[in-house]
Design an enzyme around this catalytic site. Structure first.
Site, PDB file in Angstrom:
ATOM      1  N   SER A   1      16.112   0.721  73.218  1.00 27.46           N
ATOM      2  CA  SER A   1      15.448  -0.441  72.238  1.00 27.46           C
ATOM      3  C   SER A   1      16.331  -1.703  72.118  1.00 27.46           C
ATOM      4  O   SER A   1      16.700  -2.189  73.014  1.00 27.46           O
ATOM      5  CB  SER A   1      15.550   0.348  70.858  1.00 27.46           C
TER       6      SER A   1
ATOM      7  N   HIS B   1       7.938   4.528  71.248  1.00 26.94           N
ATOM      8  CA  HIS B   1       9.409   3.924  71.115  1.00 26.94           C
ATOM      9  C   HIS B   1      10.644   4.930  71.274  1.00 26.94           C
ATOM     10  O   HIS B   1      11.453   4.556  71.772  1.00 26.94           O
ATOM     11  CB  HIS B   1       9.469   3.135  70.103  1.00 26.94           C
TER      12      HIS B   1
ATOM     13  N   ASP C   1      21.530 -23.281  65.443  1.00 25.00           N
ATOM     14  CA  ASP C   1      22.158 -23.217  66.447  1.00 25.00           C
ATOM     15  C   ASP C   1      22.846 -21.902  66.989  1.00 25.00           C
ATOM     16  O   ASP C   1      23.964 -21.754  67.438  1.00 25.00           O
ATOM     17  CB  ASP C   1      23.641 -24.063  66.175  1.00 25.00           C
TER      18      ASP C   1
END
Length: 440
Positions: free
Chosen positions: A145, A407, A354
């Site tokens: 994951s 998953h 940023d």
């Protein structure tokens, strides 16, 4: 600087704890120091073995490496070929853990600055420093994951340090905005809801009853926190794992009890709901979740904004009920008891634009490390099409695309999955060697 603590042996496996000293900011060696914990795991019979290392990157972000009990699952397969290093990523487990307790003495500004150093780029820099301190020339990596996100970052930053890369359910986009990810995630979450309510039609009425009750009444979790319909919806995160539909239905079936002629939520149910709230104990999971998709952009609460384009997920009494999935919303920092102290810092990080790049497409385009990936066709958390888009840009990468697993495939059937990935990696390596020999 590194030191190993006392080793111990259990069921033929030797466990050796290691502690490493690293800077908070790898660009500033005078910065605050962190302690990184990693557990070396090997067969007792391999004491003098020259087996290569395999480093495990856990999913999350914000969760520690597994504490294995025996050699079942992927670890059993890994130990046949490797000695394994189970890395507690910075801020998790025994690695300078982050929690509402450890952040309590900081101002909101200090919290935001500190937390900004806990993404995959610095996790990878920690691992690279550990490799050097252990005197390892090259090692293999296994990422589950979010750990797969770390793997692609590692391939971008230090490919010369890697023998192999194995990824399970975790190939990210290297370019897409978080909004693209959440558009796909909401679509997959809707599909999982439809499948659940198709299998258990009576569950829709039970969910509406619980959610409407929470809208109209005050129910408190055992920690004193008010339990809300929005929190209840977040149980849908379990739909991304295998074999969760039936346990979910059982929970719904046993939600209410009658007290003095009035229906209230049972303590057992409320206690289970609190236990499901991993954001309480692992705040990195909430506070940095959206930043894992950010490169020179701000998330600005991406999942919350995308949710407004999918109004069916905004529950009101009388509407059909839908669970949400692996999404983070700003209201969580108003409601979750252990996230409340981090609300201002979370807002600062959501507005931060940023964020440094996590991937380097130019480096990835020249990749020579065998990369083997299990990509799950019905993955609710990591969209298959996005994973395939990324892998097309990475030479010597192979994907095993399957709908056999959800998953959590590496936890459900890890031995088989890792065996398949190792076989794929060996074939890629053989093809690479043949190409090099033919070009001589």
């Amino acid at each position: 600087m590194t030191h190993a603590a006392q080793s111990f042996v259990d069921k033929g496996i030797k466990y050796t704890p290691h502690y490493f000293d690293v800077p908070l900011n790898h660009q500033d060696q005078n910065a605050t120091r962190l302690t990184i914990f990693a557990r070396e795991v090997s067969l007792v019979s391999d004491t003098d073995s020259k087996k290569p290392w395999l480093v495990y990157f856990q999913g999350g972000p914000g969760f520690p490496s597994p504490r294995p009990n025996g050699t079942s699952g992927w670890l059993n397969r890994a130990l046949q070929d490797y000695r394994v290093l189970l890395l507690d990523q910075r801020g998790t487990g025994n690695s300078s853990v982050i929690s509402h307790q450890t952040l309590a003495s900081m101002t909101s500004e200090q919290q935001a600055e500190y937390l900004s150093h806990f993404r995959s780029d610095n996790i990878v820099r920690d691992a690279e420093l550990i490799r050097q301190q252990l005197g390892v020339e090259k090692w293999a990596i296994l990422g589950q994951s979010f750990g797969g996100f770390c793997s692609i970052t590692y391939l971008s930053m230090f490919p010369q340090s890697l023998l192999r890369s194995y990824i399970t359910g975790g190939v990210p986009s290297t370019t897409r905005h978080a909004d693209d990810v959440y558009q796909a995630t909401f679509a997959r979450t809707l599909e999982k809801n439809q499948a659940f309510f198709a299998q258990f039609p009576q569950a829709q009425a039970l969910c509406q009853k619980i959610a409407t009750h929470l809208v109209n009444n005050v129910e408190q979790l055992p920690n004193g926190q008010r339990f809300t319909a929005e929190q209840f919806q977040q149980l849908g995160i379990n739909f991304g794992m295998s074999d969760t539909f039936l346990p979910m239905y059982y929970s719904l079936e046993n939600a209410f009890v009658e007290v003095d002629g009035k229906e209230v939520l049972r303590y057992e149910f409320l206690n289970e709901m609190l236990a499901q709230q991993s954001f309480q104990t692992n705040p990195i999971y909430a506070i940095l979740h959206e930043s894992i998709y950010c490169q020179n952009t701000a998330s600005n609460w991406s999942a919350h904004r995308v949710r407004q384009q999918h109004d069916q997920f905004n529950y009101e009494p009388g509407k059909p009920f839908l669970f949400t999935g692996e999404m983070v919303f700003p209201w969580m920092f108003e409601q979750y008891e252990c996230l409340k102290p981090l609300q201002t810092a979370a807002q600062m990080l959501a507005e931060k634009s940023d964020w440094t790049p996590l991937y380097n497409d130019e480096v990835l385009a020249t990749n020579t490390v065998p990369v083997s990936c299990a990509v799950y066709a019905d993955d609710m958390f990591v969209e298959m099409d996005i994973s395939r888009e990324t892998l097309k840009k990475i030479p010597n990468s192979k994907a095993w695309i399957t709908n056999e697993y959800e998953h959590n495939g590496v936890r459900a059937d890890g031995e088989r999955i890792l065996d398949k990935l190792i076989e794929m990696g060996d074939q890629t390596a053989a093809n690479l060697m043949a190409q090099q020999q033919s070009s001589r």
